[in-house]
Each structure stands twice: as structure tokens, then as C-alpha cells.
Write an enzyme that holds these catalytic residues in place. Structure first.
Site, PDB file in Angstrom:
ATOM      1  CB  THR A  74     -12.369  18.342  24.076  1.00  0.00           C
ATOM      2  OG1 THR A  74     -12.818  19.475  23.314  1.00  0.00           O
ATOM      3  CG2 THR A  74     -11.574  17.425  23.153  1.00  0.00           C
ATOM      4  CD  GLN A 185     -21.678  26.108  22.624  1.00  0.00           C
ATOM      5  OE1 GLN A 185     -22.119  27.147  23.123  1.00  0.00           O
ATOM      6  NE2 GLN A 185     -20.432  26.014  22.198  1.00  0.00           N
ATOM      7  CB  ALA A 205     -17.211  23.008  28.083  1.00  0.00           C
ATOM      8  CG  HIS A 207     -14.079  27.167  27.986  1.00  0.00           C
ATOM      9  ND1 HIS A 207     -14.052  27.811  26.774  1.00  0.00           N
ATOM     10  CD2 HIS A 207     -14.125  25.848  27.703  1.00  0.00           C
ATOM     11  CE1 HIS A 207     -14.067  26.919  25.802  1.00  0.00           C
ATOM     12  NE2 HIS A 207     -14.110  25.726  26.339  1.00  0.00           N
ATOM     13  CB  THR A 243      -3.295  14.981  41.208  1.00  0.00           C
ATOM     14  OG1 THR A 243      -2.310  13.982  41.494  1.00  0.00           O
ATOM     15  CG2 THR A 243      -3.600  15.767  42.467  1.00  0.00           C
ATOM     16  CB  CYS A 328     -10.589  29.069   9.437  1.00  0.00           C
ATOM     17  SG  CYS A 328      -9.519  30.179   8.516  1.00  0.00           S
TER      18      CYS A 328
END
Length: 398
Positions: A74, A185, A205, A207, A243, A328
Site C-alpha cells: 500500500t 499478487q 507486499a 505478507h 529508521t 464490505c
């Protein structure tokens, strides 16, 4: 037993990443140091950070100096689009356009408000009903001299459709436009090589590939002018001050290495799992994107109900975790803008389900999904005629 099929949202922490993170925290605890400090602890922390940067660069086909650590895709997307756009316009005031595909993640799409505020012209490239973005190289080449940045995801986070990023770069790069891609992705299932894509900036990303939440990187080609709106201490080539998270960077490196080691086997297994799912879908369900046009790890389905929130709740009660393609907020579903861009009406853009696979996904997970889906769809259909409650919450807070 829970059957987790929402890896496109986040994947479990890889054991190698956890081990790297814990080891780094212990080392830093024993000999503390800011990587910018000149004392021995600082120099040691800097060596650890450089090691992580070199390993990440190797995995992504980049130069070590091109890897800038961030908090995730992001932040990388915001920098990759807007900081590059500011830099391009500062070098050439005629570059006022920002081109994006209409299937971008919100991390890119929601930069429009920033672009509008700063006087850029935001333009979306249309998507075909297939979920892919057609590239008219001649038309884009003609626009290129006025384009600051053109951004296109490598894989759509919602549908899994593979986008023609290299073709976009070929079209606009000769005209001097900068190009950015969100590859978050793609990394788990596709070998991503920055040096082969032809883009100037690329977001990752952690994660999505087994690293901790809160770490990622922006790969930015050297010599590309970038201007952040958050100046600070000049860290990460002055683009992302603060940092550095040394332990997070090492965990990201370990996760990318583990992902690369299993990628080929995972991609092959994901194809088989996708085939197993598609062969057993109940009536009225079908993929929104042809398998040939999508990565095998994301299966985006049309379902015969416009109440995806009810479907998700029923699936969750059955121990199956999936997601809806629609947004949602406060329990109130809204049509997927990505699916609407593909030409579907509001009801069709609500009736979608995203199933995303990870390294630990098994045939049992797929069978559990297939077994739970008919009853979950009936739960949604039972509410199709019921008026929706109006969501009055502040949408920006969700």
C-alpha cells in the site's frame, strides 16, 4: 478445523521468515544499533540491512540500490505512483497525466484523490470482459509525452487476471513516461524479474509471500526522479524516511527465498487444485476469468446471489474461509468496481466470490469448500429479495 482459502488477502507467516525475524531481534537486542549510527552496533545493524537488501534484490531481479524497504505494498503503491508522478512533472511540466488500469487495487485506485488535489489528470485504461486490459501501443505511444506515470498491476488482486505490464511499458517508455506495477499478487506463483518487465517502479507486499505484516518494498530504478510528500531523515534514497525495520527486512528476504524455492511446485499444484474446484462447482457458479488468463492461485467465481456477505458468513460457519470480490463496510456489501469495469451490472458485481490458494492448501480444503458452497448460496438467495440496510458509517474509516 478451518480451511483457509484467502491467501490473496494474507498468507501465514513462513517458518523461515519467523526464524529470521526472531534471530535478528535477538542480535539487535544483544548489540543495539540504528543502521544510520557510526558506532559498532550501528555498523552491525547496517550490515544486516544491506544483507537483506542484497537478498531481496537478487530474488526480484533488481540492483541492490533499487530496493527500498517500506511497510508494504500500500505504501509502495502510493510512492510508486504519486512520488514518481511528482518527480516526472518536476522534470517536465507537460507531464500531467497519470494512467492506471481500471482493475487496480485500492492502494493505487485511491491515489486519484491525491492526484486530483495536486492537479494531475487521472485517466483509467478500460478492461475487457475477460478481465485483462487491452493495450493499444500506438495510442499510448502518442499520449506518452504528456504522461507522468502509467501504472498497471501484474496480477489483479481480485480476479487473478494477468495484466500486460510489459506491453504497457513498451508503449509509453520510449516517450519518457514512467511505469509502475503492483506485483504483490504475482510473487507467490510467478517469477517476477524487475530487470525483464521494463518498468521503472515495482511494489511488493511481504505478507502475501509469507513475511510479517508491515514490511514490503518498492523497487525503483536508479536515476528516476521521485518526490515524496513526507520528507524526513533521508532514509531509503530520501523517498521513505524513518529508521529501517532491520528484522522485518531480513524476514522479507527469507520469505522471498522460501517462496522461490517452492514456487514451481506450488504453481503446478495450484493448477490441479483449481481444476478440482472448477469441476465440482454447483449449478449457477462459474469462473469470471478464464483459467488461461489468470494465475492458478486466485479463482474468482460468479455465484447466483447478490448477497455475498451471507455466503461468507455461512461458509465461515462451515469452517471455510474465503472472501467476496465486492467491498464490505459495516456488514453492507457494495458492488465490485473491478467486476463492473468488466461490463457487469450491479447485481453481477455483487454475486462474486474469491478463492485464493497458498502453499499449504490441500485437496481437503477444496473439497470442504465445494461441500459448503451450495448451502451458503442458498443462504444468500434467501436474502436476495430483502431490502439492504443503508450504511451510514463514515466509509473512509473502514
Amino acid at each position: 478445523m478451518s480451511h483457509y482459502l484467502d491467501h490473496a488477502a494474507t498468507s501465514p507467516l513462513d517458518p523461515a521468515a519467523l526464524e529470521a525475524w526472531v534471530r535478528a531481534q535477538r542480535d539487535l537486542g544483544a548489540a543495539p544499533g540504528n543502521p544510520a549510527a557510526l558506532h559498532s552496533g550501528g555498523r552491525r545493524a547496517r550490515r544486516m540491512l544491506d544483507d537483506a537488501r542484497e537478498r531481496v534484490a537478487h530474488q526480484l531481479g533488481a540492483d541492490i540500490h533499487e530496493v527500498l524497504f517500506t511497510s508494504g505494498a500500500t505504501e509502495s503503491d502510493a510512492l510508486g505512483v504519486m512520488a514518481a508522478a511528482r518527480g516526472a512533472r518536476a522534470s517536465d511540466p507537460a507531464r500531467t497525466r497519470i494512467l492506471v488500469s481500471s482493475v487496480e487495487h485500492d492502494a493505487v485506485a485511491n491515489q486519484r484523490a491525491v492526484a486530483d488535489r495536486e492537479g494531475f489528470a487521472w485517466e483509467e485504461l478500460p478492461v475487457a470482459p475477460t478481465g485483462t486490459t487491452p493495450i493499444d501501443e500506438g495510442a499510448l505511444a502518442a499520449l506518452a509525452p504528456s504522461v507522468a506515470v502509467a501504472s498497471m498491476c501484474l496480477v489483479c488482486s481480485e480476479t487473478g487476471a494477468v495484466q500486460p505490464v510489459a506491453a504497457l511499458a513498451r508503449a509509453v517508455a520510449p516517450g519518457g513516461a514512467r511505469t509502475h506495477t503492483d506485483a504483490a499478487q504475482a510473487v507467490p506463483v510467478v517469477e517476477v524479474r524487475f530487470d525483464e518487465l521494463g518498468v521503472d517502479l515495482m511494489s511488493i507486499a511481504g505478507h502475501k509471500a509469507g513475511a510479517p505484516v508491515g514490511v514490503g518494498c518498492l523497487v525503483a530504478r536508479r536515476g528516476i526522479p521521485v518526490l515524496t510528500d513526507r520528507p524526513g531523515g533521508g532514509h531509503e534514497r530520501g523517498l521513505r524516511s524513518g529508521t529501517p525495520d532491520v528484522a522485518g527486512a531480513l524476514a522479507l528476504a527469507a520469505a522471498l527465498e522460501a517462496t522461490a524455492a517452492r514456487r514451481e511446485a506450488f504453481a503446478s499444484r495450484a493448477v490441479a487444485l483449481r481444476q478440482r474446484l472448477l469441476a465440482a462447482l454447483p449449478p449457477g457458479c462459474a469462473p469470471t476469468v478464464a483459467p488461461a488468463d489468470a494465475v492458478p492461485s486466485i479463482i474468482h467465481l460468479s455465484i447466483p446471489t447478490s448477497r455475498p456477505e451471507a455466503v461468507l458468513m455461512a461458509m465461515d460457519m462451515a469452517g471455510v474461509v474465503v472472501s467476496a470480490g465486492s467491498a464490505c463496510h459495516a456488514g453492507v456489501a457494495r458492488p465490485s468496481r473491478v467486476v463492473m469495469a468488466m461490463g457487469r451490472d450491479e447485481a453481477g458485481a455483487l454475486g462474486v466470490l474469491r478463492v485464493s490458494l497458498g502453499a499449504a492448501t490441500t485437496e481437503d480444503d477444496i473439497d470442504a469448500l465445494v461441500a459448503a458452497l451450495p448451502a451458503a448460496i442458498r443462504a444468500g438467495q434467501a436474502l436476495d429479495g430483502v431490502p439492504r440496510a443503508r450504511n451510514t458509517r463514515n466509509q473512509e474509516a473502514d
